[in-house]
Design an enzyme around this catalytic site. Structure first.
Site, PDB file in Angstrom:
ATOM      1  N   ASP A 213      79.865  78.344 -54.583  1.00  7.14           N
ATOM      2  CA  ASP A 213      80.228  79.689 -55.014  1.00  7.14           C
ATOM      3  C   ASP A 213      80.937  79.611 -56.368  1.00  7.14           C
ATOM      4  O   ASP A 213      81.799  78.747 -56.576  1.00  7.14           O
ATOM      5  CB  ASP A 213      81.141  80.357 -53.987  1.00  7.14           C
ATOM      6  CG  ASP A 213      81.333  81.836 -54.238  1.00  7.14           C
ATOM      7  OD1 ASP A 213      80.528  82.622 -53.707  1.00  7.14           O
ATOM      8  OD2 ASP A 213      82.279  82.201 -54.955  1.00  7.14           O
ATOM      9  N   ILE A 214      80.545  80.497 -57.295  1.00  6.95           N
ATOM     10  CA  ILE A 214      81.181  80.529 -58.615  1.00  6.95           C
ATOM     11  C   ILE A 214      82.541  81.212 -58.487  1.00  6.95           C
ATOM     12  O   ILE A 214      82.642  82.321 -57.961  1.00  6.95           O
ATOM     13  CB  ILE A 214      80.304  81.280 -59.629  1.00  6.95           C
ATOM     14  CG1 ILE A 214      78.916  80.628 -59.717  1.00  6.95           C
ATOM     15  CG2 ILE A 214      80.963  81.286 -61.012  1.00  6.95           C
ATOM     16  CD1 ILE A 214      77.941  81.382 -60.590  1.00  6.95           C
ATOM     17  N   ASN A 221      81.746  89.355 -64.738  1.00  5.79           N
ATOM     18  CA  ASN A 221      80.969  90.585 -64.902  1.00  5.79           C
ATOM     19  C   ASN A 221      81.822  91.728 -65.431  1.00  5.79           C
ATOM     20  O   ASN A 221      81.394  92.490 -66.306  1.00  5.79           O
ATOM     21  CB  ASN A 221      80.340  90.987 -63.561  1.00  5.79           C
ATOM     22  CG  ASN A 221      79.094  90.178 -63.234  1.00  5.79           C
ATOM     23  OD1 ASN A 221      78.379  89.742 -64.139  1.00  5.79           O
ATOM     24  ND2 ASN A 221      78.828  89.976 -61.962  1.00  5.79           N
ATOM     25  N   HIS A 226      77.297  92.401 -67.227  1.00  7.69           N
ATOM     26  CA  HIS A 226      76.328  91.736 -66.345  1.00  7.69           C
ATOM     27  C   HIS A 226      75.334  90.859 -67.105  1.00  7.69           C
ATOM     28  O   HIS A 226      74.776  89.915 -66.538  1.00  7.69           O
ATOM     29  CB  HIS A 226      75.583  92.780 -65.514  1.00  7.69           C
ATOM     30  CG  HIS A 226      76.444  93.410 -64.466  1.00  7.69           C
ATOM     31  ND1 HIS A 226      76.655  92.830 -63.227  1.00  7.69           N
ATOM     32  CD2 HIS A 226      77.172  94.550 -64.458  1.00  7.69           C
ATOM     33  CE1 HIS A 226      77.466  93.578 -62.507  1.00  7.69           C
ATOM     34  NE2 HIS A 226      77.796  94.643 -63.232  1.00  7.69           N
ATOM     35  N   ASP A 230      74.639  87.246 -65.849  1.00  6.29           N
ATOM     36  CA  ASP A 230      73.318  86.675 -65.547  1.00  6.29           C
ATOM     37  C   ASP A 230      73.105  85.352 -66.275  1.00  6.29           C
ATOM     38  O   ASP A 230      72.508  84.411 -65.735  1.00  6.29           O
ATOM     39  CB  ASP A 230      72.219  87.660 -65.943  1.00  6.29           C
ATOM     40  CG  ASP A 230      72.102  88.838 -64.979  1.00  6.29           C
ATOM     41  OD1 ASP A 230      72.759  88.796 -63.910  1.00  6.29           O
ATOM     42  OD2 ASP A 230      71.360  89.784 -65.292  1.00  6.29           O
ATOM     43  N   GLU A 256      76.586  85.235 -56.531  1.00 10.44           N
ATOM     44  CA  GLU A 256      77.021  83.982 -57.166  1.00 10.44           C
ATOM     45  C   GLU A 256      77.003  82.807 -56.211  1.00 10.44           C
ATOM     46  O   GLU A 256      77.653  81.786 -56.457  1.00 10.44           O
ATOM     47  CB  GLU A 256      78.438  84.164 -57.741  1.00 10.44           C
ATOM     48  CG  GLU A 256      79.528  84.362 -56.706  1.00 10.44           C
ATOM     49  CD  GLU A 256      79.764  85.806 -56.320  1.00 10.44           C
ATOM     50  OE1 GLU A 256      80.911  86.138 -55.963  1.00 10.44           O
ATOM     51  OE2 GLU A 256      78.804  86.606 -56.383  1.00 10.44           O
ATOM     52  N   ARG A 276      80.510  65.379 -58.937  1.00  6.23           N
ATOM     53  CA  ARG A 276      79.936  65.224 -60.271  1.00  6.23           C
ATOM     54  C   ARG A 276      79.366  66.553 -60.760  1.00  6.23           C
ATOM     55  O   ARG A 276      79.531  66.929 -61.928  1.00  6.23           O
ATOM     56  CB  ARG A 276      78.846  64.153 -60.246  1.00  6.23           C
ATOM     57  CG  ARG A 276      78.247  63.838 -61.623  1.00  6.23           C
ATOM     58  CD  ARG A 276      77.217  62.734 -61.520  1.00  6.23           C
ATOM     59  NE  ARG A 276      76.099  63.125 -60.674  1.00  6.23           N
ATOM     60  CZ  ARG A 276      75.174  62.264 -60.245  1.00  6.23           C
ATOM     61  NH1 ARG A 276      75.269  60.976 -60.545  1.00  6.23           N
ATOM     62  NH2 ARG A 276      74.173  62.690 -59.487  1.00  6.23           N
TER      63      ARG A 276
END
Length: 352
Positions: A213-214, A221, A226, A230, A256, A276
């Site tokens: 998950d980001i 955003n 957006h 993206d 995300e 990594r």
């Protein structure tokens, strides 16, 4: 022509790349004078181009290997197939090998996204007539077009990664390696990450599922729009591709969130590979946005139903996000340390 048409009907009834590949080989095998048909995989390892058989006929049965390409002892350098090498370099649609001991070989590379990762190899006992070549190329073109349609339906439009629907369809087969029908699976040979990452021989090789998950993506955003959001998703997808092997599987679940299926490696190597990737994201300079980080939770796929496995990886991910973000958490470690309580299932997740 009737048997060929019947086989084409069967071939285009499949909704899975592997079964489609098996079906086209079965169709070609039934044609007169054909000695052998194989699907070859073309890949690069440490800058060297290789070829290795992926699906073939053995004792009258079609067999598909599930081994790691880079570790397969059957692999050969592409230079050992000079006509095929020239064909790929010239972006040609076919190549004929020089006849050897009464065997005549035709190669038909599968071009997708301007690249070749698969090639059909057809060997027969006499020279290929113009009519035979037309028939073979016709069957092959149907196969290649249908492969492209399957590929389009299986991928996320923005990132080009596999989509959630594809994950739902493939995960059970991935964890069990049972393909059914006429296909039998050959177990993975060995783990194939670089030697400096190899663990002790006594450490078991397993399959792993990671949910990625980001971190703070909503802020990206909200602050930059957006369009830049993206672009971050696309760049994260590119880093994912470069961080894992071609035999690993990467999916975009939407928003995300991404999922990685890491094949045939040890726990210590899984830790190193996932970290990594996390570090590669942290060190990347995203245009306009600057630094972006990711959190990751992972679990072994050897225990539990698919819904449980995904739920456990989700738990590990949420722990990572709630305790600082930008880190990799292993579910079993969190349970063993008392940070998480083991659950039988996760009712919030439905795959099927």
């Amino acid at each position: 022509m009737k048997p060929i048409l019947q086989n084409l009907v069967e071939m285009t009834g499949h909704r899975d790349h592997l079964r489609l590949e098996v079906s086209v080989l079965s169709t070609l095998q039934k044609l007169s004078s054909i000695i052998e048909v194989r699907a070859l995989e073309l890949f690069t390892d440490e800058g060297v181009a290789y070829v290795r058989p992926r699906t073939w006929v053995e004792d009258g049965q079609l067999v598909s290997t599930d081994s790691e390409a880079a570790a397969d002892p059957r692999r050969e350098t592409l230079d050992q197939y000079p006509a095929l090498r020239v064909c790929v370099e010239d972006h040609s649609d076919s190549a004929l090998a020089s006849p050897r001991k009464g065997r005549y070989v035709l190669w038909l590379p599968v071009w997708m996204h301007d690249k070749v990762s698969t090639c059909l190899e057809i060997t027969q006992s006499r020279p290929f007539s113009a009519h035979k070549l037309d028939v073979l190329k016709g069957v092959f073109q149907v196969y290649q077009n249908y492969q492209s349609l399957l590929d389009y339906s299986e991928r996320d439009a923005l990132t080009g990664l596999f989509n959630r629907k594809t994950f739902d369809e493939q995960f059970s087969r991935y964890t069990m390696t049972g393909l059914g029908g006429r296909v039998s699976a050959v177990n993975a040979v060995t783990e194939s990450y670089s030697n400096d990452e190899c663990a002790a021989p006594s450490e078991p090789v397993q399959q792993w599922l990671a949910v990625v998950d980001i971190d703070h993506f909503k802020q990206v955003n909200d602050r930059f729009g957006h369009l830049y959001g993206d672009e971050v998703l696309i760049l994260i997808a590119n880093i994912l591709r470069s961080s894992f092997r071609s035999h690993d599987r990467i999916f975009r679940f939407g928003g995300e969130e991404f999922v990685v299926l890491l094949r045939s490696t040890t726990l210590s190597t899984a830790h190193k590979v996932f970290n990594r990737f996390r570090q590669a994201v942290q060190e990347y300079n995203f245009p306009q946005v600057g630094q972006v980080t990711v959190s990751l939770g992972f679990v072994s796929t050897t225990r539990g139903a698919p819904v449980e496995i995904l739920g456990q990886a989700d738990q590990a991910l949420y722990y990572a996000k709630e305790h600082g973000r930008n880190q990799v958490c292993f579910y079993d470690d969190l349970v063993a340390s008392g940070h998480l309580a083991a659950k039988v299932a996760n009712d919030d997740v439905e795959l099927f």
